[in-house]
Write a protein that holds these residues in place. Structure first.
Motif, mmCIF file in Angstrom:
data_model
loop_
_atom_site.group_PDB
_atom_site.id
_atom_site.type_symbol
_atom_site.label_atom_id
_atom_site.label_comp_id
_atom_site.label_asym_id
_atom_site.label_seq_id
_atom_site.Cartn_x
_atom_site.Cartn_y
_atom_site.Cartn_z
ATOM 1 N N ARG A 122 0.858 -1.194 0.000
ATOM 2 C CA ARG A 122 0.000 0.000 0.000
ATOM 3 C C ARG A 122 0.885 1.232 0.000
ATOM 4 N NH1 ARG A 122 -2.603 3.111 3.973
ATOM 5 N NH2 ARG A 122 -1.858 1.748 5.640
ATOM 6 N N ILE A 123 0.495 2.244 -0.759
ATOM 7 C CA ILE A 123 1.339 3.429 -0.904
ATOM 8 C C ILE A 123 0.615 4.682 -0.413
ATOM 9 C CG2 ILE A 123 2.754 2.521 -2.779
ATOM 10 C CD1 ILE A 123 0.982 4.121 -4.739
ATOM 11 N N ASP A 124 1.420 5.644 0.063
ATOM 12 C CA ASP A 124 0.897 6.941 0.510
ATOM 13 C C ASP A 124 1.240 8.053 -0.473
ATOM 14 O OD1 ASP A 124 -0.070 5.829 2.953
ATOM 15 O OD2 ASP A 124 1.994 5.784 3.672
ATOM 16 N N SER A 125 2.132 7.737 -1.424
ATOM 17 C CA SER A 125 2.466 8.716 -2.467
ATOM 18 C C SER A 125 2.822 7.944 -3.727
ATOM 19 C CB SER A 125 3.645 9.596 -2.035
ATOM 20 O OG SER A 125 4.791 8.794 -1.787
ATOM 21 N N LEU A 126 2.613 8.586 -4.862
ATOM 22 C CA LEU A 126 2.922 7.932 -6.137
ATOM 23 C C LEU A 126 4.408 8.047 -6.435
ATOM 24 C CD1 LEU A 126 -0.058 9.232 -8.297
ATOM 25 C CD2 LEU A 126 0.223 6.929 -7.380
ATOM 26 N N LEU A 151 -5.391 8.283 -2.528
ATOM 27 C CA LEU A 151 -4.114 8.242 -1.813
ATOM 28 C C LEU A 151 -4.314 8.581 -0.344
ATOM 29 C CD1 LEU A 151 -1.372 9.920 -4.062
ATOM 30 C CD2 LEU A 151 -1.258 7.662 -3.014
ATOM 31 N N LYS A 152 -5.045 9.663 -0.085
ATOM 32 C CA LYS A 152 -5.263 10.103 1.296
ATOM 33 C C LYS A 152 -6.042 9.071 2.103
ATOM 34 C CE LYS A 152 -5.032 15.103 0.500
ATOM 35 N NZ LYS A 152 -5.811 16.359 0.390
ATOM 36 N N GLU A 153 -6.934 8.360 1.428
ATOM 37 C CA GLU A 153 -7.754 7.355 2.102
ATOM 38 C C GLU A 153 -7.020 6.024 2.290
ATOM 39 O OE1 GLU A 153 -11.149 7.134 -0.410
ATOM 40 O OE2 GLU A 153 -11.803 9.177 0.039
ATOM 41 N N GLY A 154 -5.800 5.923 1.750
ATOM 42 C CA GLY A 154 -5.029 4.691 1.876
ATOM 43 C C GLY A 154 -5.582 3.553 1.053
ATOM 44 N N LYS A 155 -6.087 3.884 -0.138
ATOM 45 C CA LYS A 155 -6.736 2.858 -0.957
ATOM 46 C C LYS A 155 -5.949 2.490 -2.216
ATOM 47 C CE LYS A 155 -11.466 3.628 0.578
ATOM 48 N NZ LYS A 155 -12.869 3.909 0.169
ATOM 49 N N LEU A 185 -0.770 -0.239 -10.710
ATOM 50 C CA LEU A 185 -1.476 0.459 -9.631
ATOM 51 C C LEU A 185 -2.858 -0.163 -9.454
ATOM 52 C CD1 LEU A 185 -1.146 2.954 -7.713
ATOM 53 C CD2 LEU A 185 -2.447 4.260 -9.411
ATOM 54 N N PHE A 186 -3.229 -0.387 -8.184
ATOM 55 C CA PHE A 186 -4.521 -0.986 -7.852
ATOM 56 C C PHE A 186 -5.259 -0.093 -6.856
ATOM 57 C CE2 PHE A 186 -1.741 -4.353 -9.173
ATOM 58 C CZ PHE A 186 -2.550 -5.252 -9.868
ATOM 59 N N TYR A 187 -6.570 -0.252 -6.846
ATOM 60 C CA TYR A 187 -7.438 0.547 -5.972
ATOM 61 C C TYR A 187 -8.334 -0.389 -5.168
ATOM 62 C CZ TYR A 187 -11.363 3.715 -4.796
ATOM 63 O OH TYR A 187 -12.346 4.433 -4.150
ATOM 64 N N TRP A 188 -8.383 -0.166 -3.846
ATOM 65 C CA TRP A 188 -9.298 -0.937 -3.010
ATOM 66 C C TRP A 188 -10.647 -0.242 -3.004
ATOM 67 C CZ3 TRP A 188 -9.771 -5.613 -1.150
ATOM 68 C CH2 TRP A 188 -10.800 -5.860 -0.249
ATOM 69 N N GLN A 189 -11.634 -0.910 -3.581
ATOM 70 C CA GLN A 189 -12.967 -0.327 -3.696
ATOM 71 C C GLN A 189 -13.875 -0.958 -2.649
ATOM 72 O OE1 GLN A 189 -14.663 -0.495 -7.685
ATOM 73 N NE2 GLN A 189 -15.368 1.583 -7.370
ATOM 74 N N SER A 190 -14.299 -0.149 -1.693
ATOM 75 C CA SER A 190 -15.187 -0.648 -0.647
ATOM 76 C C SER A 190 -16.580 -0.848 -1.219
ATOM 77 C CB SER A 190 -15.263 0.337 0.512
ATOM 78 O OG SER A 190 -13.969 0.570 1.034
ATOM 79 N N ASN A 191 -17.206 -1.940 -0.806
ATOM 80 C CA ASN A 191 -18.595 -2.160 -1.204
ATOM 81 C C ASN A 191 -19.256 -3.049 -0.173
ATOM 82 O OD1 ASN A 191 -17.833 -4.854 -1.810
ATOM 83 N ND2 ASN A 191 -17.252 -4.251 -3.893
#
Length: 546
Positions: A122-126, A151-155, A185-191
């Motif tokens: 998990r990254i906090d900056s690109l 990024l700010k949400e840690g996703k 790059l991946f994104y954690w999508q809450s559902n």
């Protein structure tokens, strides 16, 4: 064998003579795979037993007829459709990944429960020069969020393989091999699903060997372009897994512990008795790897992407990143920024791994406390202190993060827990997952056989040129089956009972805890996108012997 610390053994001369002989039989060699310490010559007592050899050969009974059938079907007929790779598995089990490897959900899920869960973080900056923009992000996951907010949400999660980028590619059967240089790059999508969300690919950057910016692909690209980008990630991930996560982080780093234990701890030392089943056959298995896999013309040379020299250079780089303190499992998860289930609710490797880590930690703690009641017991255990010194020494184990003196019981508990965890669940998860994800070659090829196109608009003919040809694909299937077909034993179940009845009681309790963990994992698997079975205690072997 009754356990004794050396300072209280009624027969100190017997154990002293035993260790003198062992130091002749077990010698470090720092030149075979320089600078990695390996065994100079494998002692006879470390060879596979007749029973082990017979059962392992029996587990591969279908392999030869399968490869003959595959050869008959493909004689002089080049592979020109993805489905034809299924014919390499005519008589072998069909991996479930065959059914959905082309989907984005399967591609993303492999980061969390696939063969190489150590790669993603998990990254906090690109990263600088990644080049993936908010436009790419919104094209992939929708406009309800943006890159900065994610990024700010840690996703946001990244796959990156900088240590592989020096690999230019070797040759196989006089055919040039290539290693793509991806960043993903991946994104954690809450559902609202049971696991609280899912991972989605945002974009993949394929870097150019020429040093130019490279191309960025998204799921919105034409199907074959996006498939090419995902396959490029899989090739890099497969090389990272085989040479780094699997070989360097388990086989290579554990061998010094096995050698030093034989040289410095008598057979009836409590720690030697505890570690014996976790080191069984490892030195011989490693030596077979060195003399067969890691030689000119061997499997690594022939079908991993790099030249043999490039692959070995990567192994050394990865090996040198390992240290005892970094590979305490909770610490390792934290270093990947993947430790918080509130942020990432679904990560089977972490979640099941923590159950096993805690069970091993409790077993090791209770066991060591049987023999080390005071700090004086530790300080007076001259075999243990010699063991620690040799593990650190440059002419010995060269183990990073290892103290040259054991001063506290907590220190010792942590070291022994790391050793048992690495030899058993950590190695098993990385080893046995290979068949599911690598035996069907298009999911995770070991190399590319055509350069990655420098512009979009790829066609199926080019895709098939990139994927391994028949001989290399058949070899990948064969070796994957050889490495994964046999489970010698299972975690916590040992060939011999402990002579100390108090120690044996702890083993029985350990087995009960593992049984409870198996049930928990079975329940978890009912709501997971795919079952994660590689850390089920019944599927974990005690030692690195496959």
């Amino acid at each position: 064998m009754k356990p004794y610390l050396p300072q209280v053994d009624p027969n100190p001369n017997i154990r002293k003579d035993e260790l003198v002989k062992n130091r002749e039989d077990y010698k470090f060699n720092h030149d075979y795979l320089a600078p990695i310490p390996v065994i100079d010559k494998v002692p006879h007592q470390e060879l596979f037993s007749a029973e082990y050899t017979a059962k392992r050969l029996a587990s591969m009974a279908n392999l030869a007829p399968n490869m003959l059938a595959a050869k008959a079907r493909n004689f002089l007929d080049p592979l020109d459709e993805l489905e034809e790779y299924e014919e390499l598995l005519t008589l072998l089990p069909k991996p479930a990944v065959m059914n959905n490897y082309k989907t984005d959900s399967c591609f993303a899920e492999q980061r969390l429960s696939g063969a190489n869960p150590l790669a993603i973080r998990r990254i906090d900056s690109l990263p600088a020069n990644l080049g993936i923009t908010n436009a790419h992000f919104q094209k992939s996951v929708g406009t309800e969020s943006n890159l900065e907010a994610a990024l700010k949400e840690g996703k946001l999660y990244l796959l990156d393989y900088p240590a592989l980028f020096d690999i230019k590619g070797g040759t196989s059967q006089n055919v040039r091999k290539y290693l793509p240089k991806p960043q993903a790059l991946f994104y954690w999508q809450s559902n609202g699903v049971a696991n609280g969300g899912s991972l989605h690919p945002v974009a993949i950057k394929l870097n150019n060997d020429a040093g130019t910016d490279g191309l960025i692909y998204t799921p919105d690209d034409p199907y074959l372009d996006w498939f090419l980008a995902k396959t490029s990630v899989q090739i890099a991930d497969g090389n990272h897994q085989e040479l780094g996560s699997h070989f360097a982080y388990t086989h290579a780093v554990m061998a010094p512990f096995c050698i030093a234990t034989a040289r410095q701890l008598a057979a009836n030392h409590p720690i030697a008795l505890l570690l014996k089943p976790h080191f069984r056959f490892m030195l011989f298995d490693n030596d077979l790897g060195r003399t067969h896999f890691l030689q000119p013309g061997g499997p690594v040379d022939e079908f991993m992407a790099g030249s043999l020299e490039e692959s070995l250079t990567f192994v050394v780089k990865t090996y040198q990143e390992w240290s005892v303190d970094k590979f305490v499992f909770p610490t390792l998860m934290k270093s990947q920024n993947m430790d918080d289930p509130d942020v990432l609710p679904h990560f089977p490797f972490r979640d099941d791994g923590m159950l096993i880590w805690n069970a091993i930690h409790k077993f090791v703690t209770d066991y060591l406390q049987l023999y080390y009641k005071t700090s004086q017991d530790l300080s007076e255990d001259y075999e243990l202190q010699n063991w620690a010194r040799e593990l650190v020494a440059q002419d010995g184990g060269r183990v990073k993060g290892m103290p040259d003196k054991i001063e506290t019981i907590d220190q010792l508990i942590q070291i022994i827990t790391v050793v048992v965890f690495t030899c058993a669940p950590f190695h098993s998860a990385l080893n046995f997952s290979q068949y599911e994800y690598m035996a069907f070659v298009p999911n995770m090829p070991y190399a590319a056989y055509h350069p990655t196109p420098e512009s979009k608009g790829v066609d199926m003919q080019t895709i098939m040129k990139i994927l391994p040809p028949f001989k290399q694909a058949a070899d990948q299937v064969m070796w994957t089956h050889i490495l994964t077909s046999y489970h010698y034993d299972k975690l916590g179940y040992y060939d011999e009972e402990f002579a100390d009845p108090l120690a044996q009681e702890l083993v029985v309790q350990f087995q009960q805890n593992l049984h409870d963990i198996e049930r928990k994992i079975d329940i978890r698997n009912q709501t997971r996108p795919i079952p994660y079975n590689f850390l089920k205690p019944s599927q974990i072997i005690n030692s690195i012997n496959t």
